[in-house]
Design a protein around this motif. Structure first.
Motif, PDB file in Angstrom:
ATOM      1  N   ASP A 286       0.757  -1.311   0.050  1.00  0.00           N
ATOM      2  CA  ASP A 286       0.169   0.146   0.068  1.00  0.00           C
ATOM      3  C   ASP A 286       1.006   1.145   0.045  1.00  0.00           C
ATOM      4  O   ASP A 286       1.811   1.489   1.117  1.00  0.00           O
ATOM      5  CB  ASP A 286      -0.657  -0.104   1.189  1.00  0.00           C
ATOM      6  CG  ASP A 286      -1.935   1.159   1.111  1.00  0.00           C
ATOM      7  OD1 ASP A 286      -1.874   2.183   0.466  1.00  0.00           O
ATOM      8  OD2 ASP A 286      -2.746   1.176   2.020  1.00  0.00           O
ATOM      9  N   SER A 287       0.728   2.180  -1.028  1.00  0.00           N
ATOM     10  CA  SER A 287       1.476   3.391  -1.265  1.00  0.00           C
ATOM     11  C   SER A 287       1.231   4.364  -0.035  1.00  0.00           C
ATOM     12  O   SER A 287       1.958   5.166  -0.024  1.00  0.00           O
ATOM     13  CB  SER A 287       1.500   3.867  -2.557  1.00  0.00           C
ATOM     14  OG  SER A 287       0.017   4.423  -2.729  1.00  0.00           O
ATOM     15  N   SER A 288       0.217   4.104   0.663  1.00  0.00           N
ATOM     16  CA  SER A 288       0.176   5.097   1.735  1.00  0.00           C
ATOM     17  C   SER A 288       0.650   4.647   3.142  1.00  0.00           C
ATOM     18  O   SER A 288       0.590   5.258   4.061  1.00  0.00           O
ATOM     19  CB  SER A 288      -1.629   5.353   1.998  1.00  0.00           C
ATOM     20  OG  SER A 288      -2.326   4.124   2.471  1.00  0.00           O
ATOM     21  N   ASN A 289       1.259   3.273   3.164  1.00  0.00           N
ATOM     22  CA  ASN A 289       1.867   2.801   4.301  1.00  0.00           C
ATOM     23  C   ASN A 289       3.204   3.564   4.491  1.00  0.00           C
ATOM     24  O   ASN A 289       3.875   4.013   3.547  1.00  0.00           O
ATOM     25  CB  ASN A 289       2.447   1.469   4.038  1.00  0.00           C
ATOM     26  CG  ASN A 289       3.014   0.698   5.033  1.00  0.00           C
ATOM     27  OD1 ASN A 289       4.227   1.207   5.625  1.00  0.00           O
ATOM     28  ND2 ASN A 289       2.475  -0.426   5.709  1.00  0.00           N
ATOM     29  N   PRO A 290       3.338   4.161   5.707  1.00  0.00           N
ATOM     30  CA  PRO A 290       4.384   5.024   6.040  1.00  0.00           C
ATOM     31  C   PRO A 290       6.120   4.553   5.627  1.00  0.00           C
ATOM     32  O   PRO A 290       6.751   4.986   5.207  1.00  0.00           O
ATOM     33  CB  PRO A 290       4.485   5.305   7.594  1.00  0.00           C
ATOM     34  CG  PRO A 290       3.181   4.971   8.157  1.00  0.00           C
ATOM     35  CD  PRO A 290       2.520   4.038   7.049  1.00  0.00           C
TER      36      PRO A 290
END
Length: 185
Positions: free
Chosen positions: A66-70
């Motif tokens: 997931d590209s929103s994962n830090p």
């Protein structure tokens, strides 16, 4: 482990690197190698900065791609910057390569590490590579913090410590099994 990580980078690098006209053909192999290096060095940096919560979060659920994962965001930024600096790839093109490649590599890495039928990546190998094979204190802190949530409190004393590790070694397939429980394997 680095060899297996490089194989993942090569597998996913076909579209984002090799078939990408923005990456000069003579730099394809080096760019793929840099992606592998960025994953290991980025994860090591996260651990050294006390980001064990983020790392543990990466192995929980299915958010590694997931590209929103830090963690994914940090590694994508690191690779993007390295591609521009080391290979002269424009910021926009480097960002495009990194934002496609890093989620694919991490998603596959974590998926394989959590799959009991796939021995190509073991949690213990990943921890060893991330910790540089040296001081695992940060990783043990995370195990202590999160271990109870994953059923790692072997002796029921309300904390996860070395006695639990010893119990795990004698009961459930060793410390690797205990660490696998922490990361959902």
């Amino acid at each position: 482990m680095f060899e297996q990580l490089t194989q993942l980078a090569q597998q996913f690098g076909v579209d984002s690197v090799i078939n990408n006209p923005s990456v000069p053909n003579d730099k394809n192999e080096a760019v793929i190698g840099e992606a592998s290096n960025s994953v290991i060095s980025g994860l090591q940096k996260i651990v050294s900065e006390g980001g064990m919560d983020q790392l543990a979060g990466l192995f929980q659920g299915n958010n590694a791609a997931d590209s929103s994962n830090p963690v994914v965001q940090k590694l994508t930024q690191e690779l993007s910057g390295n591609l521009g600096q080391k290979f002269g790839i424009s910021a926009n093109d480097a960002s495009g390569v990194a934002s496609k490649l890093i989620p694919q590599i991490l998603g596959s890495l974590v998926g394989k590490a959590k799959d009991p039928n796939d021995s190509s990546f073991e949690i213990s190998d990943i921890i060893g590579a991330i910790s540089g094979g040296g001081d695992n204190a940060g990783i043990m802190d995370a195990i202590t913090k999160y271990g109870g949530q994953f059923g790692l409190d072997q002796n029921g004393d309300g904390k996860v410590d070395m006695s639990d590790a010893m119990d795990a070694v004698t009961k459930k397939g060793g410390l690797g099994g205990m660490l696998g429980g922490l990361f959902g394997k």
